[in-house]
Design a protein around this motif. Structure first.
Motif, PDB file in Angstrom:
ATOM      1  N   LEU A 181       0.821  -1.209   0.000  1.00 52.46           N
ATOM      2  CA  LEU A 181       0.000   0.000   0.000  1.00 52.46           C
ATOM      3  C   LEU A 181       0.855   1.259   0.000  1.00 52.46           C
ATOM      4  CD1 LEU A 181      -2.885  -0.953   2.444  1.00 52.46           C
ATOM      5  CD2 LEU A 181      -3.102  -0.383   0.015  1.00 52.46           C
ATOM      6  N   ARG A 182       2.103   1.147   0.425  1.00 46.75           N
ATOM      7  CA  ARG A 182       3.020   2.297   0.364  1.00 46.75           C
ATOM      8  C   ARG A 182       3.900   2.251  -0.874  1.00 46.75           C
ATOM      9  NH1 ARG A 182       0.282   1.233   5.100  1.00 46.75           N
ATOM     10  NH2 ARG A 182       0.311   3.077   6.432  1.00 46.75           N
ATOM     11  N   GLY A 183       3.686   1.263  -1.723  1.00 49.70           N
ATOM     12  CA  GLY A 183       4.430   1.208  -2.972  1.00 49.70           C
ATOM     13  C   GLY A 183       5.758   0.511  -2.911  1.00 49.70           C
ATOM     14  N   TRP A 302       7.352  10.867  -3.978  1.00 47.22           N
ATOM     15  CA  TRP A 302       6.978  10.965  -2.563  1.00 47.22           C
ATOM     16  C   TRP A 302       6.978  12.437  -2.181  1.00 47.22           C
ATOM     17  CZ3 TRP A 302       5.007   7.967   1.141  1.00 47.22           C
ATOM     18  CH2 TRP A 302       5.051   8.428   2.462  1.00 47.22           C
ATOM     19  N   ALA A 346       1.819  10.154  -3.227  1.00 51.85           N
ATOM     20  CA  ALA A 346       1.756   8.904  -2.449  1.00 51.85           C
ATOM     21  C   ALA A 346       1.446   9.157  -0.986  1.00 51.85           C
ATOM     22  CB  ALA A 346       3.075   8.124  -2.597  1.00 51.85           C
ATOM     23  N   PRO A 348      -0.010   8.544   2.315  1.00 52.27           N
ATOM     24  CA  PRO A 348      -0.547   7.255   2.781  1.00 52.27           C
ATOM     25  C   PRO A 348      -2.024   7.294   3.141  1.00 52.27           C
ATOM     26  CG  PRO A 348       1.006   8.192   4.382  1.00 52.27           C
ATOM     27  CD  PRO A 348       1.135   8.987   3.123  1.00 52.27           C
ATOM     28  N   THR A 351      -3.924   6.904  -0.070  1.00 52.44           N
ATOM     29  CA  THR A 351      -3.786   5.537  -0.569  1.00 52.44           C
ATOM     30  C   THR A 351      -4.712   4.594   0.188  1.00 52.44           C
ATOM     31  OG1 THR A 351      -1.471   5.981  -1.105  1.00 52.44           O
ATOM     32  CG2 THR A 351      -2.148   3.684  -1.009  1.00 52.44           C
ATOM     33  N   LEU A 620      -4.572  12.078  -6.599  1.00 48.65           N
ATOM     34  CA  LEU A 620      -4.401  10.619  -6.645  1.00 48.65           C
ATOM     35  C   LEU A 620      -5.185   9.977  -7.774  1.00 48.65           C
ATOM     36  CD1 LEU A 620      -3.120   8.146  -5.320  1.00 48.65           C
ATOM     37  CD2 LEU A 620      -5.163   7.950  -3.888  1.00 48.65           C
ATOM     38  N   VAL A 660     -11.550   9.149  -1.729  1.00 51.44           N
ATOM     39  CA  VAL A 660     -10.292   9.894  -1.700  1.00 51.44           C
ATOM     40  C   VAL A 660     -10.568  11.391  -1.589  1.00 51.44           C
ATOM     41  CG1 VAL A 660      -8.227  10.503  -3.023  1.00 51.44           C
ATOM     42  CG2 VAL A 660      -8.994   8.126  -2.937  1.00 51.44           C
TER      43      VAL A 660
END
Length: 806
Positions: A181-183, A302, A346, A348, A351, A620, A660
């Motif tokens: 989920l954080r890539g 980021w 990104a 969090p 996401t 996003l 989102v």
């Protein structure tokens, strides 16, 4: 930011929980790497507990005769065997520093990145590095931020040490998903073989389906109380894991990790040429692309920064990358990813919001249906957001251009319902809109038809309407001017005003001679159009305050206010709107992009329809909302299906986008009360201390803006909110001009041009920027740290001042 070296293969080691054997497995990997005669670096950023139990000391103790090849280090060490955030706090209290701040996430990450760079530059031969975290993926770092978020700016390839005990299957999969989920790139899962629970069997199958290699190893022997005996049995254990013949599971893991490292480098190297073979870019003349070096390869992102590959970029502004340097470099996202970023890349929370909605709904059809994310978003936009006090409905579509198509359909239908009976069919078909030159409402055909013909239109375009050449606001030589277009002045076009705040104080300017000039000019022009038999104008369509794609044109707000007043007339309609419906295209400027939730309060009037996108979802996912007053809505209500607003998209009110958007608005509301905004507002308030009310402000420092305006190479500067626009002097100004791009090309270099011009992680950064002819613009997110903005200002100043000096 993210680090990647050709000769130094780095992997970060996360654990699915505490006490899963991270240090045992990592020490074995270090030993195996050294056995293959690689230089090996082991880093434990944070260690808590007695020195004799420290993980870096354990690694040194069991290198198996390869101590000359292994360097083990710890950055932050605390005596108390507690979570790092508590251990750091207790250490400060023990030293009598009751209110001492613990290292911030930025400081912590910079420390780790600096150590990694020192290791990479110390040796040029092939080397391995292992960065071992503490506890589980969500264990806190020094600041209290969980590790999975704190380490994310570094974006190091990852190994996950799974849990072989009871419940370990669940904790391992949950940890893996937290990393995804954080890539993070998860290259391998490793764990011990517990013969009772046999977790490795299930996990091997589970992860095989996801393309992740699982390796399981014999568990270590129980710890002996006698230190000498414990060393002997542990050393024997490591010899079985790392045999002298260099065969077995650990060496297979090393080869796999090396292969993954090489594959990533190969992908990055080939991406430019592969892109040129298959991609058709928007707004790019491919005939101007000279080759792979012109392709900006974004490996990750980021916060406010891209991490870009520079191994292929060898030009006058980007030197060949030394072997000891990272092939990835931070690059400030100077266009806020084309005006969409609100909270950095990104984020969090966004996401997780997307995952939350995707897991609950996926996508569901919307006509005659509802779901909570869409309902909550509509309610907050209408009742508490930009529609507060005038809107009654929200139509949710998928991007700004389609949101504007919806708005145009709404406005023209409403106009026809009220005035259409007297219009012949041909006149209805030829109906146009009123707007401003330089307008841009999107690239769909209908949105293009609402603009004057220009560079963004196409062969099928039919400009429908009339567009005024607008007066503008700008700063030149530290003075603020309202500049009139040629049709509105006969001598000096520039009218100096006291300050930026004065220019945007619409109520105090309503009775000015300039307001009278505007009113008379607009009325006379419309009368001439009517007398000449021009097309009926069914809507006034405005980009309030700033017309972005037209060249970052900062329109005099007084002119737009007078336009609205004139088209609405003096008689308000009992059924809602009067004159013609007014559309605010706030896709670019809305939701605090220029420092305000909506432009309506500043203009002193509300629209009948407004459109919002871009910042709406924090950058996003795509989503747009068209807000409408009840009188506009009622124009579509009848017993006949064909009278409905027959407009929609398969992904109308997409649940992921709506969720989102709600999360974004929650965070932005908190930011609006935070110190970063307050400090920026105070800086602009200080420029006009006589004003108690602050109508406009900017994240860009007023001193920087004034300094830019004094440069000989600069024609004018203007800023609001996150946006600063710098117009360069150019005899051939316009969208097709390449002057701004040429002058500022040095920003693409990551050469450190001034103190403090470094990205998170301590690396010098370049600046990615877009230009509109001779206008260069730069944007921040809504949460960009002030220090980052100052660093970008330093870079821009260094480049432009260098042009002046040169």
């Amino acid at each position: 930011m993210s680090l990647l070296f050709k000769h130094l293969r780095i992997h970060q080691v996360f654990g699915a929980n505490t006490d899963v054997g991270k240090t045992i497995i990592t020490a074995a990997l270090v030993r195996a790497s050294a056995a293959e005669q690689h230089r090996v670096f082991y880093l434990k950023p944070v260690s808590t507990g007695p020195m004799q139990d420290a993980d870096d000391e354990h690694v040194k103790r069991y290198v198996g005769g390869h101590s000359s090849l292994v360097q083990a280090h710890c950055l932050y060490r605390f005596e108390e065997p507690l979570s790092p955030h508590l251990a750091a706090k207790m250490a400060a209290e023990k030293d009598g520093l009751l209110h001492a701040p613990v290292p911030s996430d930025a400081t912590f990450v910079t420390s780790v990145a600096s150590y990694i760079r020192r290791c990479a530059s110390a040796f040029s031969e092939k080397a391995h590095m292992y960065v071992e975290t503490a506890g589980g993926v969500h264990s806190p770092t020094l600041s209290g931020t969980t590790q999975v978020d704190s380490y994310r700016p570094l974006f190091l390839p990852t190994m996950l040490v799974g849990d072989s005990k009871l419940g370990g299957i669940s904790s391992t999969i949950a940890s893996f998903e937290a990393l995804l989920l954080r890539g993070y790139i998860v290259d391998s899962v490793l764990l011990f073989k517990d013969e009772y629970y046999r977790n490795w069997e299930y996990l091997a199958s589970y992860f095989a389906e996801r393309g992740v290699k699982v390796s399981a190893f014999k568990p270590p022997p129980p710890r002996e109380d006698d230190l000498a005996k414990n060393f002997t049995v542990t050393e024997e254990y490591y010899r079985t894991l790392v045999p002298k013949n260099k065969t077995g599971g650990l060496f297979d893991v090393l080869r796999h990790l090396d292969e993954r490292h090489a594959a990533r480098l190969a992908d990055l190297k080939t991406m430019p040429s592969r892109t040129l073979d298959t991609i058709w870019w928007p707004f790019v003349q491919h005939g101007h692309v000279k080759g792979p070096k012109d392709v900006n390869v974004i490996d990750s992102a980021w916060g406010d920064f891209f991490t870009v590959y520079n191994g292929h970029a060898q030009s006058s502004v980007t030197a060949t990358v030394p072997a000891s340097d990272s092939v990835l470099q931070p690059q400030f996202d100077g266009s806020a990813s084309w005006w969409t970023q609100a909270l950095g890349h990104a984020h969090p929370s966004l996401t997780l919001a997307a995952a939350r909605a995707a897991g609950r709904y996926g996508h569901v059809m919307f006509p005659e249906a509802t779901h909570l994310p869409a309902l909550k978003l509509a309610e907050r936009l209408v009742k508490d957001g930009p529609g507060k006090g005038w809107a009654s409905r929200a139509f949710i579509s998928d991007n700004g251009s389609t949101g504007m198509e919806v708005a145009l359909k709404m406005a023209l239908r409403a106009y026809n319902v009220r005035h259409g009976e007297g219009l012949a069919p041909a006149r209805k078909k030829g109906m146009g809109v009123l707007g401003l030159k330089g307008s841009y409402h999107g690239d769909t055909i209908g949105a293009m038809d609402a603009c004057e013909e220009g560079v963004y239109t196409c062969e099928w375009h039919q400009a429908k309407g009339y567009w005024f050449d607008p007066p503008t606001v700008s700063i030149r030589q530290c003075k603020v001017f309202v500049t009139l277009p040629p049709a509105m002045n006969s001598h000096d076009p520039d009218i100096e005003v006291d300050s930026v705040a004065s220019a945007y104080d619409v109520p105090s300017r309503m009775d000015s001679p300039l307001a009278t000039l505007y009113r008379n000019f607009i009325q006379e022009t419309l009368q001439k159009l009517a007398a000449a038999g021009g097309p009926p104008l069914g809507a006034l369509v405005l980009e309030p305050l700033v017309m972005g794609a037209g060249g970052m044109i900062f329109v005099d707000p007084l002119f737009q206010r007078i336009m609205i007043d004139v088209v609405r007339g003096s008689n308000s309609s009992p059924s809602g709107w009067s004159g013609v419906p007014v559309i605010f295209d706030e896709v670019f400027v809305g939701l605090f992009r220029i420092g305000m939730l909506s432009t309506a309060p500043l203009l002193g009037v509300t629209p009948d329809i407004s459109v919002h996108a871009k910042i709406l979802t924090g950058g996003l996912v795509p989503l747009a909302a068209t807000l409408a007053s009840d009188s506009i809505f009622q124009a579509f209500v009848s017993d006949n299906k064909v009278d409905a607003l027959l407009h929609g998209h398969s992904y109308t009110a997409h649940a992921v986008g709506c969720e989102v958007a709600n999360e974004t608005m929650d965070i932005v509301e908190r930011l609006a009360e935070g110190d970063t905004w307050t400090d920026a507002q105070d800086a602009w308030r200080a420029v006009t201390p006589e004003r108690t009310e602050l109508s406009v402000w900017s994240f860009w420092n007023p001193g920087f803006v004034d300094a830019m305006s004094r440069l000989d190479i600069v024609s004018e500067v203007m800023t609001l909110g996150t946006v600063v626009a710098i117009k360069l002097k150019d005899d051939h100004a316009g969208y097709q001009s390449a002057s701004a791009q040429a002058v500022l090309r040095a920003l693409n270099s990551s050469v450190n041009r001034g103190e403090g011009t470094v990205a998170p992680g301590g690396a010098p950064f370049s600046v990615h920027f877009r230009t509109l002819g001779n206008v260069a613009y730069f944007m921040t997110s809504l949460n960009t740290p002030a220090a980052t903005v100052r660093s970008v200002e330093d870079r821009i100043w260094a480049v432009l001042d260098g042009k002046v000096q040169g």
